[in-house]
Design an enzyme around this catalytic site. Structure first.
Site, PDB file in Angstrom:
ATOM      1  N   ASN A 123       0.897  -1.049  -0.061  1.00  0.00           N
ATOM      2  CA  ASN A 123       0.164  -0.057  -0.126  1.00  0.00           C
ATOM      3  C   ASN A 123       0.671   1.130   0.108  1.00  0.00           C
ATOM      4  O   ASN A 123       2.107   1.295   0.743  1.00  0.00           O
ATOM      5  CB  ASN A 123      -0.979   0.293   1.422  1.00  0.00           C
ATOM      6  CG  ASN A 123      -1.861  -1.081   1.174  1.00  0.00           C
ATOM      7  OD1 ASN A 123      -2.405  -1.111  -0.152  1.00  0.00           O
ATOM      8  ND2 ASN A 123      -2.443  -1.374   2.232  1.00  0.00           N
ATOM      9  N   LEU A 190       2.007   2.656  12.309  1.00  0.00           N
ATOM     10  CA  LEU A 190       1.033   1.664  12.208  1.00  0.00           C
ATOM     11  C   LEU A 190       0.612   1.617  10.707  1.00  0.00           C
ATOM     12  O   LEU A 190       0.644   2.631   9.903  1.00  0.00           O
ATOM     13  CB  LEU A 190      -0.480   2.038  12.779  1.00  0.00           C
ATOM     14  CG  LEU A 190      -0.375   1.710  14.309  1.00  0.00           C
ATOM     15  CD1 LEU A 190      -1.877   1.749  14.699  1.00  0.00           C
ATOM     16  CD2 LEU A 190      -0.316   0.199  14.446  1.00  0.00           C
ATOM     17  N   LYS A 191       0.177   0.435   9.981  1.00  0.00           N
ATOM     18  CA  LYS A 191      -0.252   0.396   8.754  1.00  0.00           C
ATOM     19  C   LYS A 191      -1.767   0.166   8.815  1.00  0.00           C
ATOM     20  O   LYS A 191      -2.181  -0.849   9.074  1.00  0.00           O
ATOM     21  CB  LYS A 191       0.455  -0.843   7.988  1.00  0.00           C
ATOM     22  CG  LYS A 191       0.003  -1.004   6.600  1.00  0.00           C
ATOM     23  CD  LYS A 191       0.369   0.134   5.867  1.00  0.00           C
ATOM     24  CE  LYS A 191      -0.196  -0.100   4.241  1.00  0.00           C
ATOM     25  NZ  LYS A 191      -1.794   0.143   4.181  1.00  0.00           N
ATOM     26  N   HIS A 192      -2.384   1.120   8.331  1.00  0.00           N
ATOM     27  CA  HIS A 192      -4.021   1.374   8.176  1.00  0.00           C
ATOM     28  C   HIS A 192      -4.081   0.334   7.211  1.00  0.00           C
ATOM     29  O   HIS A 192      -3.476   0.542   6.011  1.00  0.00           O
ATOM     30  CB  HIS A 192      -4.650   2.477   8.316  1.00  0.00           C
ATOM     31  CG  HIS A 192      -4.503   3.324   9.616  1.00  0.00           C
ATOM     32  ND1 HIS A 192      -5.596   3.323  10.410  1.00  0.00           N
ATOM     33  CD2 HIS A 192      -3.500   3.667  10.252  1.00  0.00           C
ATOM     34  CE1 HIS A 192      -5.344   3.965  11.576  1.00  0.00           C
ATOM     35  NE2 HIS A 192      -3.963   4.390  11.461  1.00  0.00           N
ATOM     36  N   GLY A 387      -0.169  -4.049   9.822  1.00  0.00           N
ATOM     37  CA  GLY A 387       1.044  -4.233  10.029  1.00  0.00           C
ATOM     38  C   GLY A 387       1.629  -2.979  10.491  1.00  0.00           C
ATOM     39  O   GLY A 387       1.054  -2.163  10.871  1.00  0.00           O
TER      40      GLY A 387
END
Length: 1166
Positions: A123, A190-192, A387
């Site tokens: 992403n 954070l990985k939204h 992740g």
């Protein structure tokens, strides 16, 4: 040739005093606040002007030269926000934080060391870089005032680990080393789980991953606008307009993770629709600048925009020498560990069971600084966490962050106002089509944020296709003179991509925002550049190592192009502004935050198994499960888990759960595949009930329940696309093989075509002669024949097909070069139509990144050709353009590495034979040989660009070609001893090829696993039966039954029966899914009982009963499974389906075979 002449086809010929100029605006896209940095490699010049390698300040017109910033300067300037309003605000509130700003010169991006943690799609987020005008004179004319406003592109998508450079462990080791030595700080965010959304102001544009003007960007604009309404209340409309004006005036772009339930399912349906800002970029004076994370937070808090959760970690635990860290129910004792060690140890513990609450709690406990996000992941998205992203930043980042947090406290929330229908309400109300939803969303967001809809609907007076521009825009852009540095670098990049045939698409559209400024002398376009294959990045990075000044390549980016006419005065002003700036591209050294370039770009993306089991194992496996069945699906998910390094225990647990899921969903959906856009509607209830069975299951699932129903408000995406790119369109899915590589053999009742994807001089004719005369052929009794291309008049491959039909069981040596996919498709079609297999024989070579044949191989091929005499094709030493002809063949393979070349052949034909060519222990190619070949390649490219495939003796470079051909002969014959010594003995090559072909014929060949199988060319599934056994059964039946004997005596089936099969399903009659469902039995042996012979005077067929494979019955979609044996002239084979009906009407004869004869066949796709 002048610029005006070069674009004559597009415009009327301008006066001699005019020049066409080109400017561009670009948008970078990258993945997080600063997942990657741009090192300050400067300076540049116009393509036609040279200048000293100096760095100039872009100022008030006076020439001022300064030293390049030192380390301390760079650390300071990284904290600046050069956009005036932000800079002033930050400076007032962060006393002593910033040094005096330094005006920066134009710059380009230096090459980056890239890191990829896993092969899952990345992403990404976006940024925009915007440019500087050409000067006062240019500003005098409105039509020439727009210079490099936007710079659009995707940075993180190309920011992947090259396995040959960095392995995951090496990256972690280097990051730990840098933090432990105090050289850097570790930043974790954070990985939204959402989609990329970029915004550069209303006129700057809204963009998704590789597109604009669609439902993805409309949803993004609405959600961003709603964020302003939530944050600013009654002031929202005013702030929205100010924000648009601010971005466009300062040439900025913000990039966001767009998290919503209306655009399809990821790991967990979010409870709310929102965005999180992940990157902010500005162009400044021509050099792109990515904001540091502290500056992003300052920027977002100023505008009340949502930020991500970020943690910073320095060298040691600090508070004590020993810590006990609690991760969920797991205890880790830490004694004098580096903090970066702790983070990676924590992930290693949590990676298979981690969810948002324990992960955030663990990081909070050990971080030096924890900055909670504006949007709490647990509240707005849920516990399933995609992740973390860990990266290296400056060792001063912690201090900078502390000052920003003090100066910019969290904004106070406005009192809640009635904002009207939300995103989900609007999508639910407007269900007719995508355009209706887009219009409703844009109208709802309001005119202050989105004044017009031209990016979505184009010119309202135009037709549906009015957005698309003429294809010639690209060529006119490349031919025009660049007006600034960014345009120069883009032209250089695009030209290289086209010359090297990189897998990319260049699509141009009209820019309707500039409609009022358009004239015959002033044209505006948007260009979307979409790189399709990862191989392009590897090849481009190699080019960058040789040409450090190249602008980096990104996977898909967007460019605004302005083609305008400039008179002599304006052209002189442009040249003057560009004169003092030179692109040396070689500064290298220290990059952002004083880190070396290769260190500044170190990052790792750490994904959690609880997320991956939903997206990769369940969602992405749907097409395989429904098309190929449970066996193929099991092979797929086991392969995925193995590639991730999943523990043996978790693999067993997941296998049990996924097997149960496969049975559950196939039973519920039948043959209709569950849509990946709403897969959680079925997966979430299943996972919830599975988790309730035991604590162990709960830990495996992570979190389940609280399902948000999305079917009512899901956005309508025409064409079934997936903007993030991690799902292919379901109709194009290429499922993986359900079993490990299996032995492929050429059945004795089939023919064999041996063909040669090579270059003249590869010794194919000599090889064919040896194979033709070899005693015993290929170990069986099939006849071997050869057709030499140079002796065949007319269409060669048609002649091969005719010979195949005449001798269907023969082995054909196709003695002609087969250099490209067009020829390969002809051979594939020939195999299907004449019941044959094909085997490519290729000269062995290391190849290059862009060609399957190395220069060493090319030199040997040329040397061999120039020693020929009396060649049937007149390609020998008497040929004046022999070198050019070989270069032409060499470039027919351009664009594929050796691995891609061989992989394509194996996927098409199932096998590949390598013909030894060069000794592995040879000395390097002599410099004179290498130089003359490189000169020839350069000359060929010039010739091809101007003349296409015109003979070298007839073009404008004919004199250069004659000189080079003579030089080629002198150099090659001058190095004859070397070229003879590096070749393997020919008899050894013949022996190796013969042995490999014999193995294929006998079934001892193991097909290499390419990881892909194509469904696009499959028409039907069938059980293929050995013809010799069918013929034997017919002979036996004729001996025992007079009716059969009378019928068969004049049919001559011994010669006419070329193949035999039982059709299971046909794409046209039964659909693609029906055909694909047999994939789980592909290549498996199937017993077939032959019970009767049915015939009329127009057709004949055996009645067949299919047996079982691995305990599962094979069922044909045909009402009457049969083996068609013969049809009369003009009768289609499918008409044999009518034989049972004709029998019931007394119009057909039935002869029982008792007891039934059992013949084993193989299930195949055709």
């Amino acid at each position: 040739m002048s610029a005006s002449q070069r674009i004559l086809c597009a415009f009327a010929l301008p006066p001699p005093s005019s020049l066409f100029k080109s400017t561009t605006s670009f948008l970078f896209r990258r993945s997080s606040p600063s997942y990657i940095t741009l090192a300050p490699s400067v300076s540049f010049s116009s393509s036609s002007i040279s200048a000293p390698h100096l760095q100039r300040m872009a100022g008030d017109g006076k020439e001022k030269w300064i030293e390049k910033p030192k380390l301390d300067d760079r650390l300071a300037t990284d904290a600046e926000c050069t956009a005036a309003a932000v800079a002033e605000d930050v400076t007032k509130r962060l006393e002593g934080l910033n040094q005096a700003p330094v005006r920066k010169s134009y710059g380009t991006v230096s090459g980056a060391c890239t890191v990829k943690v896993e092969e899952a799609p990345v992403n990404i987020t976006g940024v925009e870089i915007q440019g500087q005008s050409v000067g006062p004179a240019a500003a005098a004319q409105k039509s020439t005032a727009v210079l490099s406003k936007l710079f659009k592109g995707n940075l993180l998508e190309s920011f992947t680990v090259d396995n040959s450079t960095y392995a995951l462990g090496q990256v972690r080791t280097r990051m730990i080393e840098m933090v432990s030595k105090g050289l850097a700080t570790l930043e974790v965010s954070l990985k939204h789980s959402g989609s990329l959304f970029m915004y550069a102001g209303h006129e700057g544009g809204a963009y998704a991953k590789n597109s604009f003007g669609n439902i993805y960007t409309a949803v993004g604009v609405f959600v961003l606008g709603r964020m302003f309404q939530d944050a600013w209340g009654a002031e929202a409309a005013k702030k929205q307009a100010e924000f648009n004006e601010f971005l466009e005036r300062n040439r900025m772009c913000i990039s966001m993770e767009l998290v919503t339930a209306v655009l399809g399912d990821h790991g967990q349906r979010p409870r709310e629709d929102y965005v999180v800002v992940t990157a902010v970029t500005e162009l400044g004076n021509g050099k792109p600048k990515f904001y540091s994370t502290p500056d992003i937070i300052a920027f977002c808090r100023k505008w009340h925009l949502p930020t991500n959760h970020v943690w910073l970690f320095s060298t040691r635990c600090g508070k004590s020498e020993v810590k006990i860290l609690i991760f969920g129910s797991v205890f880790i004792s830490v004694m004098r560990l580096e903090i970066s060690d702790i983070i990676f140890a924590a992930f290693d513990v949590l990676c298979e069971e981690g969810t948002a609450t324990p992960v955030c709690k663990a990081l909070d406990e050990v971080a030096d600084i924890s900055v909670p996000g504006s949007k709490d992941h647990i509240k707005v998205q849920g516990e399933i966490l995609e992740g973390l992203v860990a990266r290296i930043v400056s060792h001063e980042s912690s201090k900078h962050m502390e000052k920003v947090l003090k100066a910019f406290p969290l904004p106070t929330e406005e009192a809640g106002l009635d904002l009207g229908p939300n995103l989900r309400d609007i999508c639910a109300t407007n269900r007719s089509d995508e355009k209706q939803q887009i219009k409703a969303l844009l109208q709802s967001v309001g005119a202050s944020f989105c004044p017009d809809y031209s990016d979505w609907f184009g010119n309202e007076a135009g037709d549906a296709h009015s957005r698309s521009a003429d294809r010639s825009v690209l060529s006119k852009f490349l031919q025009s003179h660049p007006a600034d540095f960014a345009t120069t670098k883009l032209q250089e990049m695009v030209q290289l991509m086209r010359e090297k045939r990189f897998p990319a698409a260049f699509k141009c559209y009209h820019n309707f925002h500039k409609l009022d400024s358009v004239s015959s002398n002033n044209l505006f376009y948007k260009m979307v550049i979409h790189v399709h294959s990862d191989s392009a990045f590897r090849r481009y990075q190699k080019e960058m190592r040789h040409k450090p000044g190249l602008w980096p390549l990104y996977r898909g980016f967007f460019i605004d192009i302005n083609l305008f006419k400039a008179n002599k005065e304006i052209a002189a002003e442009i040249a003057k502004n560009n004169m003092g700036i030179v692109d040396n591209g070689t500064s290298g050294g220290l990059g952002k935050d004083g880190l070396a370039d290769e260190d500044a770009n170190l990052m790792i993306k750490l994904k959690f198994l609880t997320y991956k089991l939903r997206t990769f194992l369940i969602r992405n496996g749907l097409s395989i499960l429904f098309k190929e069945g449970p066996a193929a699906y099991k092979a797929y998910y086991l392969r995925q888990m193995k590639s991730w390094g999943t523990s043996a225990g978790k693999q067993r647990e997941l296998s049990k759960m996924l097997d149960e899921w496969a049975v559950y969903i196939r039973r519920k959906c039948g043959n209709k595949q569950l849509s990946s856009s709403i897969y959680l509607s079925e997966a979430e209830p299943f996972l919830e009930q599975y988790a309730e069975r035991s604590p162990q299951n709960q830990a495996l699932i992570g979190s389940a329940g609280n399902l948000v129903r999305a079917e009512e408000f899901l956005a309508i995406v025409e064409g079934g696309g997936d903007e993030e790119g991690d799902l292919e369109a379901e109709r194009k899915v290429a499922p993986l093989s359900p079993t490990p590589s299996s032995k492929d053999s050429v059945l004795k009742d089939e023919g064999l075509i041996v063909f040669f994807p090579g270059i003249p001089g590869c010794a194919k004719s000599a090889l064919c002669k040896e194979l033709l005369n070899a005693p015993g052929g290929f170990g069986d009794d099939r006849p071997v024949q050869s057709l030499m291309g140079d002796l065949i008049k007319g269409k060669y491959w048609q002649k091969v097909a005719d010979e195949r039909r005449r001798k269907p069981y023969s082995i054909m040596l196709a003695d002609k070069n087969a250099p490209n996919a067009e020829v390969w498709r002809q051979i594939e079609d020939m195999c299907h139509s004449t019941r044959a297999s094909a085997v490519p024989v290729v000269p062995d070579s290391e190849g290059t990144d862009s060609n399957p044949f190395s220069l060493d191989a090319l030199a040997v091929f040329m040397f061999r050709v120039l020693q020929r005499t009396n060649h049937p094709g007149n390609l020998d030493k008497a040929s004046s353009n022999a070198g050019y002809v070989l270069l032409m063949f060499y470039h027919l393979y351009e664009g594929k590495s050796r691995g891609e070349f061989e992989g394509d052949l194996i996927e098409r034909f199932g096998s590949l034979v390598q013909m030894p060519l060069l000794k592995p222990d040879r000395s390097p190619l002599p410099d004179p040989v290498k130089s003359v070949l490189e000169e020839g390649i350069s000359l060929y490219k010039l010739h091809a660009n101007r003349h296409g495939r015109l003979e070298s003796t007839k073009g404008s470079y004919s004199k250069e070609w004659a000189k080079w051909e003579q030089q080629l002969r002198e150099v090659l014959f001058g190095n004859a001893e070397y070229l003879n010594s590096v070749q393997v003995p020919f008899d050894f090559a013949v022996k190796e090829v013969s042995e490999q072909l014999t193995k294929i014929a006998k079934g001892d060949y193991i097909t290499p696993d390419t990881g892909k199988r194509k469904f696009g060319t499959i028409v039907y599934a069938a059980v293929s039966l050995p013809v010799m056994e069918i013929k034997g059964l017919l002979d036996n039946l004729a001996e025992k039954n007079p009716k059969a004997e009378a019928f068969l005596k004049d049919k001559h089936l011994g010669n006419s029966l070329a193949g035999a099969h039982v059709t299971l399903a046909h794409k046209r009659s039964h659909g693609v899914i029906a055909v694909a469902n047999y994939g789980m039995f592909l290549h498996k042996k199937v017993p077939v009982e032959v019970t009767a012979l049915l015939f009329t005077d127009r057709m004949a067929a055996f009645e067949a009963i299919l047996g079982s494979v691995d305990g599962e019955r094979i069922v044909s979609k045909n009402e009457w499974p049969h083996i068609t044996l013969w049809t009369g002239e003009g009768v289609a084979a499918k008409e044999a389906n009518a034989l049972p009906e004709l029998l019931s009407e007394g119009k057909a004869t039935w002869i029982e075979i008792n007891p039934p004869a059992t013949i084993f066949g193989t299930l195949e796709f055709y």
